[in-house]
Design a protein around this motif. Structure first.
Motif, mmCIF file in Angstrom:
data_model
loop_
_atom_site.group_PDB
_atom_site.id
_atom_site.type_symbol
_atom_site.label_atom_id
_atom_site.label_comp_id
_atom_site.label_asym_id
_atom_site.label_seq_id
_atom_site.Cartn_x
_atom_site.Cartn_y
_atom_site.Cartn_z
ATOM 1 N N GLU A 1 1.623 6.638 -6.994
ATOM 2 C CA GLU A 1 0.645 7.664 -7.334
ATOM 3 C C GLU A 1 1.266 9.053 -7.254
ATOM 4 O OE1 GLU A 1 -4.030 8.334 -6.524
ATOM 5 O OE2 GLU A 1 -2.815 8.298 -4.704
ATOM 6 N N LEU A 2 2.100 9.282 -6.246
ATOM 7 C CA LEU A 2 2.781 10.575 -6.123
ATOM 8 C C LEU A 2 3.712 10.814 -7.303
ATOM 9 C CD1 LEU A 2 3.652 10.585 -2.304
ATOM 10 C CD2 LEU A 2 1.901 11.941 -3.440
ATOM 11 N N ARG A 3 4.410 9.746 -7.730
ATOM 12 C CA ARG A 3 5.291 9.895 -8.892
ATOM 13 C C ARG A 3 4.488 10.163 -10.156
ATOM 14 N NH1 ARG A 3 8.649 5.892 -6.122
ATOM 15 N NH2 ARG A 3 7.339 4.195 -6.921
ATOM 16 N N ALA A 4 3.387 9.457 -10.320
ATOM 17 C CA ALA A 4 2.556 9.629 -11.514
ATOM 18 C C ALA A 4 1.973 11.030 -11.598
ATOM 19 C CB ALA A 4 1.435 8.592 -11.511
ATOM 20 N N ARG A 5 1.721 11.652 -10.450
ATOM 21 C CA ARG A 5 1.154 13.002 -10.408
ATOM 22 C C ARG A 5 2.237 14.087 -10.422
ATOM 23 N NH1 ARG A 5 -4.310 13.414 -11.540
ATOM 24 N NH2 ARG A 5 -5.360 11.542 -10.728
ATOM 25 N N VAL B 1 0.844 -1.200 0.000
ATOM 26 C CA VAL B 1 0.000 0.000 0.000
ATOM 27 C C VAL B 1 0.875 1.244 0.000
ATOM 28 C CG1 VAL B 1 -1.658 1.342 1.370
ATOM 29 C CG2 VAL B 1 -1.958 -1.128 1.109
ATOM 30 N N LEU B 2 1.929 1.230 0.820
ATOM 31 C CA LEU B 2 2.854 2.363 0.868
ATOM 32 C C LEU B 2 3.517 2.584 -0.482
ATOM 33 C CD1 LEU B 2 4.230 4.504 2.646
ATOM 34 C CD2 LEU B 2 5.928 2.783 3.277
ATOM 35 N N GLU B 3 3.896 1.486 -1.159
ATOM 36 C CA GLU B 3 4.537 1.623 -2.463
ATOM 37 C C GLU B 3 3.550 2.149 -3.507
ATOM 38 O OE1 GLU B 3 7.139 2.086 -5.294
ATOM 39 O OE2 GLU B 3 7.651 1.631 -3.198
#
Length: 378
Positions: free
Chosen positions: A192-196, A185-187
């Protein structure tokens, strides 16, 4: 007279409006960053629940109320507030060394410190780039042709701190525990943060965290919702029957107090599949288990009487999750995960012992921004 009696719901709507949350956001982020820096610099494992209480208290005092107090004053305030909370439900027996006497003494000391901070507050407000909750309360009272007395201000302040304290600390601890239990879940949060475009080379991009892009993080929203479903901080709430009604063949007379259970609702609701599993995807757009009916998911209560500060609470948890995913390494410091108890709020029996490791390389920048935006002595 309490805050709820003194001030209208419209005032609270201003305190927790979109504009207010947008202005709180960078200050909340800095408070969280500074706390994580302190946690990671500690050579020993920390008690997450205890430190989450300190974190939520600091957020309430420095961001929500806009008090500029030194670290020493903050430690004294926190210790006094802890004494107040620990003895809040003592039997009303006024004897030396009784919990009741300790609670009264802590309340009086707390109010004296808060009065000092309130009186000094106008001296520190020059050049402020946002209106904190206390500013809004005072201004709204003036707009209504009234002025809050010092006693009303002190009581309002304590209520705001209390509202942002125990439940936020409980949810923060549960969030950290679930990220430890479920590294995948953490990964996914990091992905998601990288994708955004918020996470680059393992670092959170400075100045990119805004309310609009936080809200756009769908998987993060699912994670926070699942933490609050499975580990709702409070068990339920009371309501008064406005008219006589019947429920499952039982008549509830008008005027009776009725208690509803949030945890039992989440545990027994037919819309949730495999209720004991930590499964953020149950809240995804594809599955949307919480969309199958009203009042199946209610961590903040339901209807017009739901928690007024729920947007602030979820914003805090989202920022904490983002900071944990982007700038921290942490691991369980005990052989097994602790048992969780539910009184007075959900928390691990040992507080959850966790070892935090180094943050990113922007520690000096974080400290400088903290002093600039929060007036903190760090």
């Amino acid at each position: 007279m309490t805050l709820c009696v003194t001030l209208s719901l419209q005032v609270f709507a201003k305190v927790f409006s979109h504009e207010a949350l947008e202005s709180y956001l960078p200050k909340i982020q800095l408070v969280i960053q500074e706390s994580l820096r302190v946690w990671s610099s500690n050579p020993e494992p920390i008690n997450v629940y205890r430190e989450s209480q300190r974190l939520s208290f600091t957020m309430a005092v420095r961001v929500l109320l806009g008090f500029r107090v030194s670290e020493e004053e903050m430690r004294h305030l926190f210790s006094t507030f802890q004494d107040f909370v620990d003895n809040l439900f003592s039997l009303p027996i006024d004897l030396p060394f009784s919990g009741y006497r300790k609670g009264i003494r802590a309340r009086d000391t707390l109010q004296k410190s808060i009065e000092k901070a309130i009186r000094e507050k106008p001296l520190c407000s020059q050049g402020k780039d946002y209106s904190d909750a206390l500013d809004i309360l005072m201004e709204s009272a003036k707009e209504n042709g009234t002025e809050l007395t010092m006693q009303e201000l002190k009581e309002s302040t304590i209520e705001l701190i209390f509202a942002a304290f125990a439940t936020t600390a409980s949810a923060s601890t549960s969030l950290i525990m679930q990220l430890l239990r479920h590294p995948t879940v953490l990964e996914r949060l990091r992905e998601e943060l990288r994708a955004r475009g918020l996470l680059h080379n393992g670092c959170l991009m400075p100045g990119e965290l805004r309310l609009d892009n936080i809200v756009s993080l769908k998987y993060l929203d699912c994670v926070i919702k699942e933490v609050l479903r499975l580990f709702t901080p409070v068990s339920g709430a009371y309501r008064t029957a406005m008219q006589t009604f019947e429920l499952d063949g039982v008549q509830i007379p008008k005027g009776w107090s009725v208690m509803y259970s949030i945890r039992d609702t989440h545990d027994t609701s037919a819309v949730f599949k495999d209720v004991d599993a930590f499964d953020p995807d149950r809240f995804s757009e594809e599955r949307g288990e919480d969309k199958e009916g009203r009042f199946h998911y209610l961590p903040f209560g339901g209807g017009v009487r739901s928690c007024l500060g729920k947007q602030l609470a979820t914003l805090f948890l989202r920022i904490l999750a983002i900071e944990l995913a982007s700038t921290s390494r942490f691991e369980l410091a005990t052989r097994q995960f602790p048992r969780v108890v539910t009184v007075p709020v959900v928390h691990p029996v040992d507080g959850l012992k966790v070892k935090f490791y180094g943050l990113d390389s922007n520690q000096n920048e974080i400290m400088a921004k903290s002093e600039e935006l929060l007036g903190a002595t760090v």
